[in-house]
Design an enzyme around this catalytic site. Structure first.
Site, short mmCIF file in Angstrom:
data_model
loop_
_atom_site.label_atom_id
_atom_site.label_comp_id
_atom_site.label_asym_id
_atom_site.label_seq_id
_atom_site.Cartn_x
_atom_site.Cartn_y
_atom_site.Cartn_z
N MET A 1 0.84 -1.19 0.00
CA MET A 1 0.00 0.00 0.00
C MET A 1 0.89 1.26 0.00
O MET A 1 0.77 2.14 -0.83
CB MET A 1 -0.84 -0.07 1.28
CG MET A 1 -1.66 1.12 1.62
SD MET A 1 -2.42 0.96 3.27
CE MET A 1 -3.49 -0.42 3.11
N ALA B 1 3.55 8.55 -0.05
CA ALA B 1 2.18 8.25 0.39
C ALA B 1 2.25 7.26 1.56
O ALA B 1 2.12 6.05 1.39
CB ALA B 1 1.35 7.67 -0.76
N SER C 1 1.26 8.18 5.64
CA SER C 1 0.00 8.48 6.33
C SER C 1 -1.06 8.91 5.32
O SER C 1 -2.24 8.57 5.43
CB SER C 1 0.21 9.61 7.35
OG SER C 1 0.99 9.13 8.43
N ILE D 1 7.48 -2.72 2.63
CA ILE D 1 6.55 -3.84 2.48
C ILE D 1 7.05 -5.05 3.29
O ILE D 1 8.10 -5.65 2.96
CB ILE D 1 6.37 -4.22 0.98
CG1 ILE D 1 5.98 -2.98 0.17
CG2 ILE D 1 5.34 -5.35 0.84
CD1 ILE D 1 4.77 -2.22 0.68
N ARG E 1 -8.45 10.44 -6.49
CA ARG E 1 -7.90 10.08 -5.19
C ARG E 1 -8.53 8.79 -4.66
O ARG E 1 -8.46 7.76 -5.31
CB ARG E 1 -8.09 11.26 -4.21
CG ARG E 1 -7.12 11.23 -3.03
CD ARG E 1 -7.30 12.47 -2.18
NE ARG E 1 -7.17 12.14 -0.78
CZ ARG E 1 -6.03 12.07 -0.11
NH1 ARG E 1 -4.91 12.34 -0.72
NH2 ARG E 1 -6.00 11.73 1.17
N GLU F 1 -6.03 -5.03 10.19
CA GLU F 1 -4.60 -4.97 10.51
C GLU F 1 -4.37 -4.31 11.87
O GLU F 1 -3.52 -4.73 12.65
CB GLU F 1 -3.86 -4.18 9.42
CG GLU F 1 -2.39 -3.96 9.74
CD GLU F 1 -1.67 -3.12 8.68
OE1 GLU F 1 -2.32 -2.55 7.79
OE2 GLU F 1 -0.44 -3.04 8.77
N GLN G 1 9.57 -0.36 46.47
CA GLN G 1 8.25 0.13 46.04
C GLN G 1 8.29 0.75 44.65
O GLN G 1 7.32 0.64 43.89
CB GLN G 1 7.71 1.14 47.04
CG GLN G 1 7.20 0.48 48.31
CD GLN G 1 6.57 1.48 49.26
OE1 GLN G 1 6.77 2.68 49.14
NE2 GLN G 1 5.80 0.97 50.21
N SER H 1 0.46 6.90 15.62
CA SER H 1 -0.41 7.35 16.73
C SER H 1 -1.10 8.66 16.37
O SER H 1 -2.25 8.89 16.75
CB SER H 1 0.42 7.55 18.00
OG SER H 1 0.78 6.30 18.53
N1 COS Z 1 -12.14 2.58 8.18
C1 COS Z 1 -13.26 2.93 7.54
N2 COS Z 1 -13.42 4.14 6.99
C2 COS Z 1 -12.41 5.01 7.12
C3 COS Z 1 -11.22 4.70 7.78
C4 COS Z 1 -11.11 3.43 8.31
N3 COS Z 1 -10.00 3.06 8.97
N4 COS Z 1 -10.38 5.77 7.72
C5 COS Z 1 -11.03 6.72 7.05
N5 COS Z 1 -12.26 6.28 6.70
C6 COS Z 1 -13.30 6.97 5.94
C7 COS Z 1 -13.61 8.33 6.57
O1 COS Z 1 -14.61 8.20 7.55
C8 COS Z 1 -14.07 9.11 5.38
O2 COS Z 1 -15.41 8.75 5.08
P1 COS Z 1 -16.44 9.94 4.64
O3 COS Z 1 -15.87 10.48 3.36
O4 COS Z 1 -17.72 9.18 4.46
O5 COS Z 1 -16.44 10.92 5.78
C9 COS Z 1 -13.21 8.56 4.24
O6 COS Z 1 -12.75 7.28 4.66
C10 COS Z 1 -12.01 9.42 3.94
O7 COS Z 1 -11.37 9.64 5.17
P2 COS Z 1 -10.55 10.95 5.48
O8 COS Z 1 -11.36 12.15 5.13
O9 COS Z 1 -9.98 10.84 6.85
O10 COS Z 1 -9.42 10.79 4.37
P3 COS Z 1 -7.90 11.06 4.47
O11 COS Z 1 -7.37 10.91 3.10
O12 COS Z 1 -7.62 12.34 5.20
O13 COS Z 1 -7.29 9.86 5.35
C11 COS Z 1 -6.61 7.56 5.52
C12 COS Z 1 -7.74 8.53 5.20
C13 COS Z 1 -7.18 6.16 5.43
C14 COS Z 1 -5.50 7.71 4.48
C15 COS Z 1 -6.00 7.87 6.90
O14 COS Z 1 -7.02 8.00 7.86
C16 COS Z 1 -5.09 6.76 7.38
O15 COS Z 1 -5.53 5.81 8.00
N6 COS Z 1 -3.77 6.91 7.12
C17 COS Z 1 -2.78 5.94 7.61
C18 COS Z 1 -2.54 4.88 6.57
C19 COS Z 1 -1.83 3.71 7.21
O16 COS Z 1 -2.27 3.17 8.20
N7 COS Z 1 -0.70 3.32 6.62
C20 COS Z 1 0.07 2.26 7.18
C21 COS Z 1 -0.12 1.04 6.37
S1 COS Z 1 0.78 -0.22 7.13
S2 COS Z 1 0.46 -1.62 5.90
#
Ligand code: COS
Length: 381
Positions: free
Chosen positions: A123, A128, A130, A155, A175, A240, A277, A366
């Site tokens: 991913m 890209a 956060s 990855i 997007r 995850e 303690q 976090s």
């Molecule tokens: N589960 C379900 N829905 C989610 C969600 C989740 N975990 N995170 C976001 N959404 C939904 C939001 O509620 C929003 O819905 P609406 O448009 O109906 O309000 C929509 O997705 C878009 O969310 P948001 O406006 O927050 O978009 P952003 O682009 O600002 O951010 C992501 C979304 C997912 C990119 C961000 O919250 C995120 O989780 N970033 C971290 C990515 C990550 O964990 N990377 C590590 C991968 S390790 S393999």
């Protein structure tokens, strides 16, 4: 939450396996930065690589609760082993199970369930992380294929995996509404592993880049719907985040249990340091946090097993935030209790600290967990 008899048996079996087969290798694979293939062969024999995959596709059944049980028990002794196992079972196979067609499941799952192929998920990109929906890896439609170009980074299992769930943009202007999920396999023309990273921790779980150069992926490998891969991606992230929380719980327990034993044996000023303690308070705080994470994790895992992961952004963010910070704080406290011995490789707490450091970063930082939680609070209260 009450575990079923089968879940209790699974925990006992995996705990014994982790103690007897995983723990003895943990220091060696950490020091040599070696992927423990022999452990994966043994896990395959135990049916652990097919966890979460229905029996009709060669798996051992089960779901998120079972995955969290296994992750906790493996991570108690070796987070690297658990991380690579989680990339295979949760990030890759479970998502194909949730979103694949019966034909795709028949094609991909038996090889994953048996361990003939090791899975992973791609991913993140360098620009890209956060902001993952800003991904640039492009999939251009060309007849019965999509041609992929781009580079994925950080990855898990990248250098050793055979089959990856890969996200790419099929409509860059849209997007989140232009992302598609694909299965890409080792051997596809134009698909290669790029750089393998040297890391602070998770040394036994290889991490690297995946490179796509005009890589044709058959249309029949699209998981879910074209341009709607964000649903696959978000539900995968929620799952995850629980599995990583289970890793954090196992690691936080390791720090606590080792600290309790050591502080009883270590004598200073003529008595065991556990009798001081200030050490007692540290152990008590570590234990209280482990209990809190345990309660939170199992109630959310049960809920996810009943309702699925899609609508659990808030719950999984809360759990991951607390679990990851607990694993890091407990590892810090353990090294403090071990003193100089916490800083050298003679005891595993030095590894616990290195392995815990990524927990508040990977699977969503976090800061992103707090952003998700605070946005949801805005909707809920
Ligand atoms: N589960 C379900 N829905 C989610 C969600 C989740 N975990 N995170 C976001 N959404 C939904 C939001 O509620 C929003 O819905 P609406 O448009 O109906 O309000 C929509 O997705 C878009 O969310 P948001 O406006 O927050 O978009 P952003 O682009 O600002 O951010 C992501 C979304 C997912 C990119 C961000 O919250 C995120 O989780 N970033 C971290 C990515 C990550 O964990 N990377 C590590 C991968 S390790 S393999």
């Amino acid at each position: 939450m009450e575990f079923t008899k089968e879940q209790i048996l699974l925990r006992e079996t995996v705990a014994r396996f982790a103690r007897e087969q995983v723990a003895p290798l943990a220091a060696e694979i950490d020091q040599k930065e070696r992927f423990p293939r022999e452990t994966f062969a043994k896990m395959s024999a135990l049916g652990l690589l097919g966890l979460g995959i229905p029996e009709e596709y060669g798996g051992s059944g089960g779901g998120i609760v079972e995955s969290c049980i296994v992750a906790e028990e493996l991570a108690r002794h070796c987070v690297s082993t658990s991380a690579s196992w989680g990339a295979h079972v949760d990030l890759c196979a479970a998502n194909i199970c949730r979103n694949g067609t019966p034909e795709q499941k028949q094609r991909f799952l038996p090889d994953l369930a048996s361990g003939r192929k090791l899975g992973g998920m791609a991913m993140t990109e360098s620009e890209a992380g956060s902001d993952v929906l800003a991904m640039k890896t492009r999939a251009m439609e060309k007849g019965d294929f999509f041609v992929l170009n781009g580079t994925k980074t950080f990855i898990t299992n990248g250098p050793v995996g055979d089959l990856f769930l890969v996200y790419a943009t099929t409509d860059p202007k849209s997007r989140g509404k232009g992302i598609t999920a694909f299965v890409v396999e080792k051997g596809f023309p134009g698909f290669s592993c790029g750089k393998e990273f040297e890391k602070l921790g998770w040394h036994g779980s290889p991490t690297g880049e995946l490179v796509f150069e005009d890589c044709p992926v058959p249309r029949k490998n699209v998981i879910g719907t074209v341009n709607q891969g964000v649903k696959v991606l978000l539900s995968g992230l929620n799952s995850e985040r629980l599995v990583i929380s289970a890793n954090c719980l196992g690691l936080a327990r390791a720090s606590l249990e080792d600290s309790v034993k050591y502080s009883r044996e270590r004598k200073q000023f003529g008595k065991a340091i556990s009798e001081f303690q200030m050490i007692g308070e540290k152990l008590a705080r570590m234990a209280a946090k482990v209990e809190a994470v345990r309660c939170m994790l199992w109630s959310q895992a049960l809920r996810m097993s009943q309702e699925g992961p899609a609508a659990m952004a808030f719950e999984t963010a809360c759990t991951k935030l607390l679990a990851s910070e607990t694993s890091l704080q407990n590892a810090l406290d353990a090294t403090q209790i071990f003193g100089g011995y916490g800083y050298i490789r003679e005891f595993p707490v030095e590894r616990y600290l290195r392995d815990a450091r990524i927990m508040t970063i990977g699977a969503g930082t976090s800061e992103i967990m707090c952003q998700i939680i605070s946005r949801e609070l805005g909707k809920r209260i």
